[in-house]
Motif scaffolding. Sequence first.
Motif, PDB file in Angstrom:
ATOM      1  N   SER A 294       0.844  -1.185   0.000  1.00 19.02           N
ATOM      2  CA  SER A 294       0.000   0.000   0.000  1.00 19.02           C
ATOM      3  C   SER A 294       0.880   1.236   0.000  1.00 19.02           C
ATOM      4  O   SER A 294       2.099   1.157   0.192  1.00 19.02           O
ATOM      5  CB  SER A 294      -0.921   0.012   1.238  1.00 19.02           C
ATOM      6  N   LEU A 295       0.260   2.391  -0.206  1.00 18.72           N
ATOM      7  CA  LEU A 295       1.003   3.645  -0.136  1.00 18.72           C
ATOM      8  C   LEU A 295       1.570   3.875   1.267  1.00 18.72           C
ATOM      9  O   LEU A 295       2.687   4.382   1.425  1.00 18.72           O
ATOM     10  CB  LEU A 295       0.079   4.801  -0.525  1.00 18.72           C
ATOM     11  N   ARG A 296       0.793   3.495   2.265  1.00 19.75           N
ATOM     12  CA  ARG A 296       1.283   3.664   3.643  1.00 19.75           C
ATOM     13  C   ARG A 296       2.513   2.794   3.889  1.00 19.75           C
ATOM     14  O   ARG A 296       3.480   3.224   4.537  1.00 19.75           O
ATOM     15  CB  ARG A 296       0.172   3.327   4.627  1.00 19.75           C
ATOM     16  N   HIS A 297       2.494   1.564   3.379  1.00 17.88           N
ATOM     17  CA  HIS A 297       3.648   0.672   3.519  1.00 17.88           C
ATOM     18  C   HIS A 297       4.866   1.259   2.810  1.00 17.88           C
ATOM     19  O   HIS A 297       5.984   1.238   3.339  1.00 17.88           O
ATOM     20  CB  HIS A 297       3.305  -0.710   2.955  1.00 17.88           C
ATOM     21  N   LEU A 298       4.660   1.785   1.615  1.00 18.71           N
ATOM     22  CA  LEU A 298       5.758   2.403   0.872  1.00 18.71           C
ATOM     23  C   LEU A 298       6.314   3.603   1.629  1.00 18.71           C
ATOM     24  O   LEU A 298       7.540   3.814   1.673  1.00 18.71           O
ATOM     25  CB  LEU A 298       5.262   2.827  -0.510  1.00 18.71           C
ATOM     26  N   ARG A 299       5.449   4.373   2.255  1.00 19.45           N
ATOM     27  CA  ARG A 299       5.887   5.551   3.023  1.00 19.45           C
ATOM     28  C   ARG A 299       6.690   5.140   4.250  1.00 19.45           C
ATOM     29  O   ARG A 299       7.690   5.788   4.618  1.00 19.45           O
ATOM     30  CB  ARG A 299       4.655   6.363   3.425  1.00 19.45           C
ATOM     31  N   GLN A 300       6.281   4.052   4.874  1.00 14.94           N
ATOM     32  CA  GLN A 300       7.007   3.578   6.049  1.00 14.94           C
ATOM     33  C   GLN A 300       8.407   3.092   5.685  1.00 14.94           C
ATOM     34  O   GLN A 300       9.366   3.300   6.444  1.00 14.94           O
ATOM     35  CB  GLN A 300       6.218   2.459   6.727  1.00 14.94           C
ATOM     36  N   VAL A 301       8.545   2.445   4.536  1.00 11.82           N
ATOM     37  CA  VAL A 301       9.843   1.907   4.120  1.00 11.82           C
ATOM     38  C   VAL A 301      10.784   3.029   3.671  1.00 11.82           C
ATOM     39  O   VAL A 301      11.956   3.072   4.064  1.00 11.82           O
ATOM     40  CB  VAL A 301       9.665   0.868   3.001  1.00 11.82           C
ATOM     41  N   LEU A 302      10.287   3.945   2.850  1.00 14.12           N
ATOM     42  CA  LEU A 302      11.145   4.997   2.298  1.00 14.12           C
ATOM     43  C   LEU A 302      11.403   6.119   3.293  1.00 14.12           C
ATOM     44  O   LEU A 302      12.448   6.777   3.235  1.00 14.12           O
ATOM     45  CB  LEU A 302      10.506   5.579   1.029  1.00 14.12           C
ATOM     46  N   GLY A 303      10.469   6.367   4.178  1.00 14.34           N
ATOM     47  CA  GLY A 303      10.547   7.527   5.044  1.00 14.34           C
ATOM     48  C   GLY A 303       9.651   8.633   4.518  1.00 14.34           C
ATOM     49  O   GLY A 303       9.406   8.747   3.305  1.00 14.34           O
ATOM     50  N   ALA A 304       9.159   9.493   5.397  1.00 13.65           N
ATOM     51  CA  ALA A 304       8.175  10.503   5.017  1.00 13.65           C
ATOM     52  C   ALA A 304       8.720  11.482   3.982  1.00 13.65           C
ATOM     53  O   ALA A 304       8.053  11.805   2.986  1.00 13.65           O
ATOM     54  CB  ALA A 304       7.690  11.250   6.258  1.00 13.65           C
ATOM     55  N   ALA A 305       9.971  11.978   4.182  1.00 13.59           N
ATOM     56  CA  ALA A 305      10.532  12.979   3.268  1.00 13.59           C
ATOM     57  C   ALA A 305      10.786  12.391   1.882  1.00 13.59           C
ATOM     58  O   ALA A 305      10.450  13.003   0.858  1.00 13.59           O
ATOM     59  CB  ALA A 305      11.825  13.551   3.848  1.00 13.59           C
ATOM     60  N   GLU A 306      11.397  11.201   1.845  1.00 11.39           N
ATOM     61  CA  GLU A 306      11.693  10.575   0.554  1.00 11.39           C
ATOM     62  C   GLU A 306      10.402  10.174  -0.166  1.00 11.39           C
ATOM     63  O   GLU A 306      10.300  10.270  -1.391  1.00 11.39           O
ATOM     64  CB  GLU A 306      12.582   9.334   0.756  1.00 11.39           C
ATOM     65  N   PHE A 307       9.408   9.724   0.600  1.00 14.68           N
ATOM     66  CA  PHE A 307       8.123   9.361   0.000  1.00 14.68           C
ATOM     67  C   PHE A 307       7.460  10.578  -0.640  1.00 14.68           C
ATOM     68  O   PHE A 307       6.958  10.497  -1.762  1.00 14.68           O
ATOM     69  CB  PHE A 307       7.203   8.761   1.070  1.00 14.68           C
ATOM     70  N   GLN A 331       7.687  -3.953  -9.551  1.00 17.10           N
ATOM     71  CA  GLN A 331       6.318  -3.938 -10.088  1.00 17.10           C
ATOM     72  C   GLN A 331       5.312  -3.640  -8.984  1.00 17.10           C
ATOM     73  O   GLN A 331       4.304  -2.964  -9.202  1.00 17.10           O
ATOM     74  CB  GLN A 331       5.994  -5.274 -10.747  1.00 17.10           C
ATOM     75  N   SER A 332       5.550  -4.151  -7.781  1.00 16.65           N
ATOM     76  CA  SER A 332       4.640  -3.853  -6.678  1.00 16.65           C
ATOM     77  C   SER A 332       4.671  -2.364  -6.331  1.00 16.65           C
ATOM     78  O   SER A 332       3.635  -1.777  -6.002  1.00 16.65           O
ATOM     79  CB  SER A 332       5.010  -4.693  -5.460  1.00 16.65           C
ATOM     80  N   ALA A 333       5.863  -1.742  -6.414  1.00 20.23           N
ATOM     81  CA  ALA A 333       5.957  -0.301  -6.176  1.00 20.23           C
ATOM     82  C   ALA A 333       5.178   0.477  -7.225  1.00 20.23           C
ATOM     83  O   ALA A 333       4.454   1.429  -6.916  1.00 20.23           O
ATOM     84  CB  ALA A 333       7.423   0.136  -6.170  1.00 20.23           C
ATOM     85  N   PHE A 334       5.297   0.052  -8.491  1.00 16.61           N
ATOM     86  CA  PHE A 334       4.563   0.721  -9.564  1.00 16.61           C
ATOM     87  C   PHE A 334       3.052   0.526  -9.393  1.00 16.61           C
ATOM     88  O   PHE A 334       2.269   1.447  -9.649  1.00 16.61           O
ATOM     89  CB  PHE A 334       5.009   0.184 -10.918  1.00 16.61           C
ATOM     90  N   THR A 335       2.642  -0.671  -8.994  1.00 20.10           N
ATOM     91  CA  THR A 335       1.216  -0.929  -8.811  1.00 20.10           C
ATOM     92  C   THR A 335       0.637  -0.018  -7.740  1.00 20.10           C
ATOM     93  O   THR A 335      -0.505   0.443  -7.844  1.00 20.10           O
ATOM     94  CB  THR A 335       0.988  -2.399  -8.432  1.00 20.10           C
ATOM     95  N   VAL A 336       1.425   0.237  -6.697  1.00 18.95           N
ATOM     96  CA  VAL A 336       0.978   1.141  -5.634  1.00 18.95           C
ATOM     97  C   VAL A 336       0.973   2.587  -6.113  1.00 18.95           C
ATOM     98  O   VAL A 336       0.019   3.338  -5.895  1.00 18.95           O
ATOM     99  CB  VAL A 336       1.878   0.970  -4.391  1.00 18.95           C
ATOM    100  N   LEU A 438      -6.938   5.735  10.500  1.00 21.05           N
ATOM    101  CA  LEU A 438      -7.573   5.408   9.220  1.00 21.05           C
ATOM    102  C   LEU A 438      -6.942   4.142   8.660  1.00 21.05           C
ATOM    103  O   LEU A 438      -5.714   4.045   8.536  1.00 21.05           O
ATOM    104  CB  LEU A 438      -7.408   6.561   8.225  1.00 21.05           C
ATOM    105  N   SER A 439      -7.774   3.177   8.313  1.00 19.84           N
ATOM    106  CA  SER A 439      -7.264   1.927   7.741  1.00 19.84           C
ATOM    107  C   SER A 439      -6.795   2.150   6.312  1.00 19.84           C
ATOM    108  O   SER A 439      -7.045   3.206   5.707  1.00 19.84           O
ATOM    109  CB  SER A 439      -8.356   0.857   7.773  1.00 19.84           C
ATOM    110  N   VAL A 440      -6.138   1.147   5.758  1.00 17.59           N
ATOM    111  CA  VAL A 440      -5.648   1.232   4.376  1.00 17.59           C
ATOM    112  C   VAL A 440      -6.814   1.384   3.400  1.00 17.59           C
ATOM    113  O   VAL A 440      -6.732   2.145   2.428  1.00 17.59           O
ATOM    114  CB  VAL A 440      -4.810  -0.024   4.031  1.00 17.59           C
ATOM    115  N   ASP A 441      -7.917   0.686   3.647  1.00 19.70           N
ATOM    116  CA  ASP A 441      -9.083   0.781   2.756  1.00 19.70           C
ATOM    117  C   ASP A 441      -9.682   2.189   2.800  1.00 19.70           C
ATOM    118  O   ASP A 441     -10.091   2.728   1.758  1.00 19.70           O
ATOM    119  CB  ASP A 441     -10.143  -0.235   3.164  1.00 19.70           C
TER     120      ASP A 441
END
Length: 524
Positions: A294-307, A331-336, A438-441
């Motif tokens: 999810s976008l939230r997962h991507l933000r957690q991995v990259l960090g808020a500033a980099e995201f 591909q999962s990053a692109f899908t998100v 707020l949940s991911v959905d």
Amino acid sequence: AGAPVPGDRDRDGDREGEGLTMRANSSATQRGEMCDGCRSLPASHPGFVSIDNETGIRFLSHQHPRQSQLFSVVRQACVRSLSCEVCPGREGPIFFGDEQHGFVFSHTFFIKDSLARGFQRWYSIVMVAMDRIYLINSWPFLLRHLRLTIQSLQSTALKVFDNEQGVCPQRAVRMNSVFSPAVFPHQRSGNAARSLTSLTQHPNLWASLHSSFSWLLKACGSRLTEKLLEGAPTEDTLVLIERQTEQEEEMSCWEGAEGGSAKSQRHQSESELGHDFLCDDAKLDELPGPKFRSLRHLRQVLGAAEFRQLVWHVLMGNQVIWRGADPGLIQSAFTVLKSLLPVGCVRSVPYSAQYEEAYKCNFLGLSPDVPIPTHVSSSEFSVLVDISSERSCQISAVGEDDISSLYQFTISSANTQPTDRGPTLLNKLEVALSNENLSVDVVSHCLLCLKEEWMNKVKVLFKFSKVDGRGREDTQKVLALLGATGPGEDDNVRLLKFWMTGLSKTYKSHLMTAVRGGERSPSQ
């Protein structure tokens, strides 16, 4: 009538699986005397019936339709297809008809005949339906398969023609024959039309034709499904429909050319990649190895500033390049990330062994050893995400979702503009992502509402600036009315202009037609 689609023998197993069985029709109909050229089946032949065991539908083949009303409709379609309703050059597809007599898809073609005047005879394959929209939507599918059918017929007849000419060249016979007005009628009457079976030397032609067209009717009906849409279709839906239509038309054109089969297969594989890239989030579960969920997962991995920096480039329409050894992760990053944009704004190459220019794709996945050209790395209109292994460890030992312990992400860009002001959509999205209540959905629905809100603003701006041709001052007033001015105004304007490229052709055509039709208001 028509010819079997090439490859019928290979498809026999598929057709049996679809529940099509053929048997002779026991109820023979009485037929009048007619020449061989006008007769499809012998007078004593009962005809054919194919039964679809899945739906119970029966496909019938007879010399004439049993219903008198259907006979009149088919007869008129046949006569028109071989007389007045022809395309330039006579050979090719055409569409005609009306509500009363039905709508007709007709493909006219010629068959070589050594005894015919001009050494060829004209035929047409017609499909009659009362549903105009159904027939038009089926055009690419019908054209693709009927062209293969016609090519099979013509090639078979050409071999027979060459053999007959080798035995008795008709051109020389006609040149040496004595011509006079008195004997001309007798010569014409003695040269009766030959049957299609005779021209192709195919003894089971009509059975093969029946099987082919039974499959074609079933497949043509199965490929179109009805969907319940609440309200007007979204721009994403319109764009997906247009892309599907374009792909079918391109496949139809390529398959008709020399070597088209190989090109079509290559194009189909590329199209499938593109379709998978634009897949639903449910497809994430099918990707192997670690993946962003999810976008939230991507933000957690990259960090808020980099995201924020990465998403800013996505929303501005800049080229986003991910380079790493794990295609599934990329591909999962692109899908998100693609969920941030309208479908019409997404052009992707999921994973490539060479760099692709920005005009081809705004999402590009590369293998680790692919160099980035200097003009790209120094451009402010691109961002690069390099993926490197943090340390060698087993995925199963740390868990597939623990991506930060497996990989290190380095984001680089030559952009010097601040990314912390806007656009407004990104600011609101970050508020939702940072709210852990707020949940991911819920965040996904929030993003959907934001996209629809800004897509409506895009439509207003397109109508105002592109269609009506208003000046800069008036455009600025509209931007203020849309809430696109103030902090982050430059980013909002860039987003609107980029998203304008994702509008469907249907919507643009509708606006331009309305203007040309004089439907503009007096104030315009």
